[in-house]
Design a protein around this motif. Sequence first.
Motif, PDB file in Angstrom:
ATOM      1  N   ARG A  16      12.926   7.268  -1.163  1.00  0.00           N
ATOM      2  CA  ARG A  16      12.732   6.198  -0.175  1.00  0.00           C
ATOM      3  C   ARG A  16      12.784   4.828  -0.840  1.00  0.00           C
ATOM      4  O   ARG A  16      13.389   3.886  -0.315  1.00  0.00           O
ATOM      5  CB  ARG A  16      11.388   6.420   0.521  1.00  0.00           C
ATOM      6  N   GLN A  17      12.158   4.709  -2.017  1.00  0.00           N
ATOM      7  CA  GLN A  17      12.153   3.437  -2.716  1.00  0.00           C
ATOM      8  C   GLN A  17      13.531   3.106  -3.277  1.00  0.00           C
ATOM      9  O   GLN A  17      13.941   1.934  -3.273  1.00  0.00           O
ATOM     10  CB  GLN A  17      11.124   3.486  -3.841  1.00  0.00           C
ATOM     11  N   MET A  18      14.237   4.110  -3.755  1.00  0.00           N
ATOM     12  CA  MET A  18      15.576   3.856  -4.289  1.00  0.00           C
ATOM     13  C   MET A  18      16.518   3.364  -3.198  1.00  0.00           C
ATOM     14  O   MET A  18      17.357   2.489  -3.428  1.00  0.00           O
ATOM     15  CB  MET A  18      16.117   5.135  -4.934  1.00  0.00           C
ATOM     16  N   GLU A  19      16.380   3.915  -1.996  1.00  0.00           N
ATOM     17  CA  GLU A  19      17.200   3.443  -0.882  1.00  0.00           C
ATOM     18  C   GLU A  19      16.864   1.994  -0.538  1.00  0.00           C
ATOM     19  O   GLU A  19      17.759   1.192  -0.234  1.00  0.00           O
ATOM     20  CB  GLU A  19      16.987   4.350   0.326  1.00  0.00           C
ATOM     21  N   LYS A  20      15.563   1.656  -0.596  1.00  0.00           N
ATOM     22  CA  LYS A  20      15.176   0.281  -0.300  1.00  0.00           C
ATOM     23  C   LYS A  20      15.710  -0.684  -1.349  1.00  0.00           C
ATOM     24  O   LYS A  20      16.188  -1.777  -1.023  1.00  0.00           O
ATOM     25  CB  LYS A  20      13.650   0.194  -0.205  1.00  0.00           C
ATOM     26  N   ALA A  57       4.843  17.557  -5.541  1.00  0.00           N
ATOM     27  CA  ALA A  57       6.177  17.230  -6.059  1.00  0.00           C
ATOM     28  C   ALA A  57       7.087  16.729  -4.948  1.00  0.00           C
ATOM     29  O   ALA A  57       7.897  15.819  -5.155  1.00  0.00           O
ATOM     30  CB  ALA A  57       6.785  18.462  -6.734  1.00  0.00           C
ATOM     31  N   ALA A  58       6.939  17.298  -3.750  1.00  0.00           N
ATOM     32  CA  ALA A  58       7.792  16.892  -2.630  1.00  0.00           C
ATOM     33  C   ALA A  58       7.496  15.465  -2.184  1.00  0.00           C
ATOM     34  O   ALA A  58       8.425  14.699  -1.901  1.00  0.00           O
ATOM     35  CB  ALA A  58       7.605  17.859  -1.466  1.00  0.00           C
ATOM     36  N   ILE A  59       6.216  15.081  -2.147  1.00  0.00           N
ATOM     37  CA  ILE A  59       5.896  13.710  -1.711  1.00  0.00           C
ATOM     38  C   ILE A  59       6.331  12.701  -2.760  1.00  0.00           C
ATOM     39  O   ILE A  59       6.811  11.613  -2.430  1.00  0.00           O
ATOM     40  CB  ILE A  59       4.394  13.569  -1.380  1.00  0.00           C
ATOM     41  N   ASN A  60       6.212  13.052  -4.034  1.00  0.00           N
ATOM     42  CA  ASN A  60       6.698  12.143  -5.079  1.00  0.00           C
ATOM     43  C   ASN A  60       8.209  11.959  -4.986  1.00  0.00           C
ATOM     44  O   ASN A  60       8.725  10.845  -5.102  1.00  0.00           O
ATOM     45  CB  ASN A  60       6.322  12.687  -6.458  1.00  0.00           C
ATOM     46  N   SER A  61       8.918  13.066  -4.760  1.00  0.00           N
ATOM     47  CA  SER A  61      10.368  12.991  -4.633  1.00  0.00           C
ATOM     48  C   SER A  61      10.774  12.191  -3.396  1.00  0.00           C
ATOM     49  O   SER A  61      11.708  11.382  -3.442  1.00  0.00           O
ATOM     50  CB  SER A  61      10.956  14.400  -4.565  1.00  0.00           C
ATOM     51  N   HIS A  62      10.056  12.402  -2.304  1.00  0.00           N
ATOM     52  CA  HIS A  62      10.368  11.694  -1.057  1.00  0.00           C
ATOM     53  C   HIS A  62      10.151  10.194  -1.226  1.00  0.00           C
ATOM     54  O   HIS A  62      11.006   9.388  -0.822  1.00  0.00           O
ATOM     55  CB  HIS A  62       9.502  12.238   0.072  1.00  0.00           C
ATOM     56  N   MET A  63       9.022   9.796  -1.801  1.00  0.00           N
ATOM     57  CA  MET A  63       8.732   8.377  -1.961  1.00  0.00           C
ATOM     58  C   MET A  63       9.672   7.727  -2.969  1.00  0.00           C
ATOM     59  O   MET A  63      10.048   6.559  -2.808  1.00  0.00           O
ATOM     60  CB  MET A  63       7.270   8.208  -2.401  1.00  0.00           C
ATOM     61  N   TYR A 107       6.304   9.548  -9.100  1.00  0.00           N
ATOM     62  CA  TYR A 107       6.560   8.164  -8.705  1.00  0.00           C
ATOM     63  C   TYR A 107       5.345   7.510  -8.063  1.00  0.00           C
ATOM     64  O   TYR A 107       4.960   6.396  -8.416  1.00  0.00           O
ATOM     65  CB  TYR A 107       7.749   8.102  -7.746  1.00  0.00           C
ATOM     66  N   VAL A 108       4.718   8.188  -7.103  1.00  0.00           N
ATOM     67  CA  VAL A 108       3.613   7.572  -6.363  1.00  0.00           C
ATOM     68  C   VAL A 108       2.261   8.145  -6.751  1.00  0.00           C
ATOM     69  O   VAL A 108       1.255   7.467  -6.674  1.00  0.00           O
ATOM     70  CB  VAL A 108       3.851   7.705  -4.842  1.00  0.00           C
ATOM     71  N   PHE A 109       2.223   9.415  -7.191  1.00  0.00           N
ATOM     72  CA  PHE A 109       0.965  10.061  -7.555  1.00  0.00           C
ATOM     73  C   PHE A 109       1.071  10.660  -8.955  1.00  0.00           C
ATOM     74  O   PHE A 109       2.068  11.303  -9.296  1.00  0.00           O
ATOM     75  CB  PHE A 109       0.606  11.181  -6.574  1.00  0.00           C
ATOM     76  N   VAL A 110       0.016  10.466  -9.742  1.00  0.00           N
ATOM     77  CA  VAL A 110      -0.129  11.104 -11.038  1.00  0.00           C
ATOM     78  C   VAL A 110      -1.300  12.069 -10.941  1.00  0.00           C
ATOM     79  O   VAL A 110      -2.371  11.718 -10.441  1.00  0.00           O
ATOM     80  CB  VAL A 110      -0.372  10.070 -12.157  1.00  0.00           C
ATOM     81  N   THR A 111      -1.111  13.279 -11.415  1.00  0.00           N
ATOM     82  CA  THR A 111      -2.155  14.294 -11.320  1.00  0.00           C
ATOM     83  C   THR A 111      -3.258  14.013 -12.321  1.00  0.00           C
ATOM     84  O   THR A 111      -3.015  13.955 -13.528  1.00  0.00           O
ATOM     85  CB  THR A 111      -1.570  15.697 -11.566  1.00  0.00           C
ATOM     86  N   VAL A 112      -4.473  13.844 -11.802  1.00  0.00           N
ATOM     87  CA  VAL A 112      -5.648  13.651 -12.651  1.00  0.00           C
ATOM     88  C   VAL A 112      -6.298  14.991 -12.955  1.00  0.00           C
ATOM     89  O   VAL A 112      -6.636  15.292 -14.096  1.00  0.00           O
ATOM     90  CB  VAL A 112      -6.657  12.708 -11.963  1.00  0.00           C
ATOM     91  N   SER A 127       0.859  -1.190   0.000  1.00  0.00           N
ATOM     92  CA  SER A 127       0.000   0.000   0.000  1.00  0.00           C
ATOM     93  C   SER A 127       0.890   1.232   0.000  1.00  0.00           C
ATOM     94  O   SER A 127       0.961   1.967   0.986  1.00  0.00           O
ATOM     95  CB  SER A 127      -0.923  -0.016   1.213  1.00  0.00           C
ATOM     96  N   GLU A 128       1.580   1.433  -1.110  1.00  0.00           N
ATOM     97  CA  GLU A 128       2.500   2.565  -1.212  1.00  0.00           C
ATOM     98  C   GLU A 128       1.749   3.896  -1.151  1.00  0.00           C
ATOM     99  O   GLU A 128       2.237   4.869  -0.583  1.00  0.00           O
ATOM    100  CB  GLU A 128       3.288   2.465  -2.521  1.00  0.00           C
ATOM    101  N   VAL A 129       0.555   3.910  -1.737  1.00  0.00           N
ATOM    102  CA  VAL A 129      -0.229   5.138  -1.745  1.00  0.00           C
ATOM    103  C   VAL A 129      -0.692   5.495  -0.335  1.00  0.00           C
ATOM    104  O   VAL A 129      -0.643   6.664   0.071  1.00  0.00           O
ATOM    105  CB  VAL A 129      -1.438   4.998  -2.691  1.00  0.00           C
TER     106      VAL A 129
END
Length: 301
Positions: free
Chosen positions: A205-209, A196-202, A253-258, A83-85
């Motif tokens: 975070r995923q790249m580190e994992k 943009a900040a939450i997409n960059s953060h996630m 990465y995690v959200f696309v703007t609709v 549940s990444e979202v």
Amino acid sequence: QYNDEIDLRELFDVLWDGSRKIIAITAIFAFLSVIYALSVPDQYKAITILAPAQSDNSDLGGALGQMGGLASLAGISVSSESSEVKTAQEIMKSWSFIEGFIAENNIAAEVYAAQDWSRGPNELQIDNGLYDTETKTWLVINNNTNEVGPPSSWELYKSFSERLTVSEDKKTGLVTVSIEYYSPQIAKKWLDMYVAAINSHMRQRQMEKITNNINYLQAQIEQSSIAKMRDVFYNIVEEQMKNKMLAEASPDYVFVTVSPSMVPEVKSQPQRIIICILGTLLGGILSVLLVLMMHYARKSD
């Protein structure tokens, strides 16, 4: 003998005799409510609707699970779809993320000390009792130490989180994010920056994992003496490298703007008519209660 029946004629007479007081008190409350409604600054709400960009398939357990039984062999439990979202939504509302967003964009004064917005010059009105715009120094008094300085991290978080709303539609899975502020332009700007900040953060975070997964698999390759197992681990490392490249190349990465945010033209609050109506009703109710209490107090005496 006590008579508990209510005499409606008596109540009507009491209210009629005290009608001047009722009208006067109600008028005072109505006048004060109008003054209060006019003193509250307008605020505008910028809204955007987001959709999940992807599911989390780069988890090491998921990669091993696709290889058939290797998850248990590597000591990793295979979980259901991540549940990444939902994780991103909780991070968006978290204290640490909001604190970092305010610090990175240097908007503490706008978040905490702004009190109104001038439409003509398009300028924010800063409370001089909290922040000196000329010297750029904080004048906030700390409640614990009584010292003058910047607001605490908790105060900044509360001030920003009161303007932020994050909600998810359970049926469609779409996420609605809104920011309410005095200036419509700043509300839209902050909202775009926040997404943009939450997409960059996630993404980070995923790249580190994924990097940790690759390091773990490389360690397993060095320890394994079975050629087939080494080949399998190499295949998983290859999949992880692909996922890392996709994450690096995905700004959303995690959200696309609709539905992208727009500069709001209609204020979201205050509802001045409702404030005036509620204030007048409150004055009328209190005045009626006051007249009745005074009457029955005299009657009991």
